[in-house]
Write an enzyme that holds these catalytic residues in place. Sequence first.
Site, PDB file in Angstrom:
ATOM      1  N   HIS A  87       0.824  -1.207   0.000  1.00  0.00           N
ATOM      2  CA  HIS A  87       0.000   0.000   0.000  1.00  0.00           C
ATOM      3  C   HIS A  87       0.858   1.258   0.000  1.00  0.00           C
ATOM      4  O   HIS A  87       0.572   2.218  -0.717  1.00  0.00           O
ATOM      5  CB  HIS A  87      -0.948   0.005   1.198  1.00  0.00           C
ATOM      6  N   TYR A  97      -9.651   4.016   1.763  1.00  0.00           N
ATOM      7  CA  TYR A  97     -10.325   2.869   2.381  1.00  0.00           C
ATOM      8  C   TYR A  97     -11.853   2.892   2.249  1.00  0.00           C
ATOM      9  O   TYR A  97     -12.454   1.835   2.040  1.00  0.00           O
ATOM     10  CB  TYR A  97      -9.886   2.711   3.839  1.00  0.00           C
ATOM     11  N   GLU A 140       0.393   2.041   7.996  1.00  0.00           N
ATOM     12  CA  GLU A 140       0.825   2.769   6.799  1.00  0.00           C
ATOM     13  C   GLU A 140       1.243   4.199   7.144  1.00  0.00           C
ATOM     14  O   GLU A 140       2.244   4.697   6.624  1.00  0.00           O
ATOM     15  CB  GLU A 140      -0.294   2.754   5.753  1.00  0.00           C
TER      16      GLU A 140
END
Length: 160
Positions: A87, A97, A140
């Site tokens: 990602h 998302y 992330e």
Amino acid sequence: MSRTLSPETIATVKATGAALQQHGLAITTRMYERLFVNPEVKGLFDMAAQESGEQPRRLAAAILGYAQNIDKLQNLTPVVERMVARHVETGVKAEHYPYAAEALLPAIRDVLGADVATDAVLDAWGQAYWFLADLLIAAEAARYAELAGEGAGEGELVDA
């Protein structure tokens, strides 16, 4: 945001394992069809992996693995680490998302039908999706911050 999954949600998601085993690829294929109506999101994906079927198969396997291990998340650590790395490599951000959720949940119903993918099942999967998404988003963000910090301080004098 700290979400938790209720025992009922965990049981419902685990109970979908057989349907995911049988129909996972059809679900992820349908999900990507829904997702790719958004050109910005489509641009984040390796279309060769889509066209070969590799990405839908990988995601189907990941979703099945999640359903089977939702009560044993430590088993998913290597998979989550690979997802985070991929990602970050492709530029996925927290704001992407909701697009995936809006594509995945209806795709489950599209493929399994309303008799199997009831409102209760979709609600459980929605909760499970956002639980995992929160973990991925946090990991992330940490990785993006780490990468941003790697260039900081170069050429600066540091007091010893």
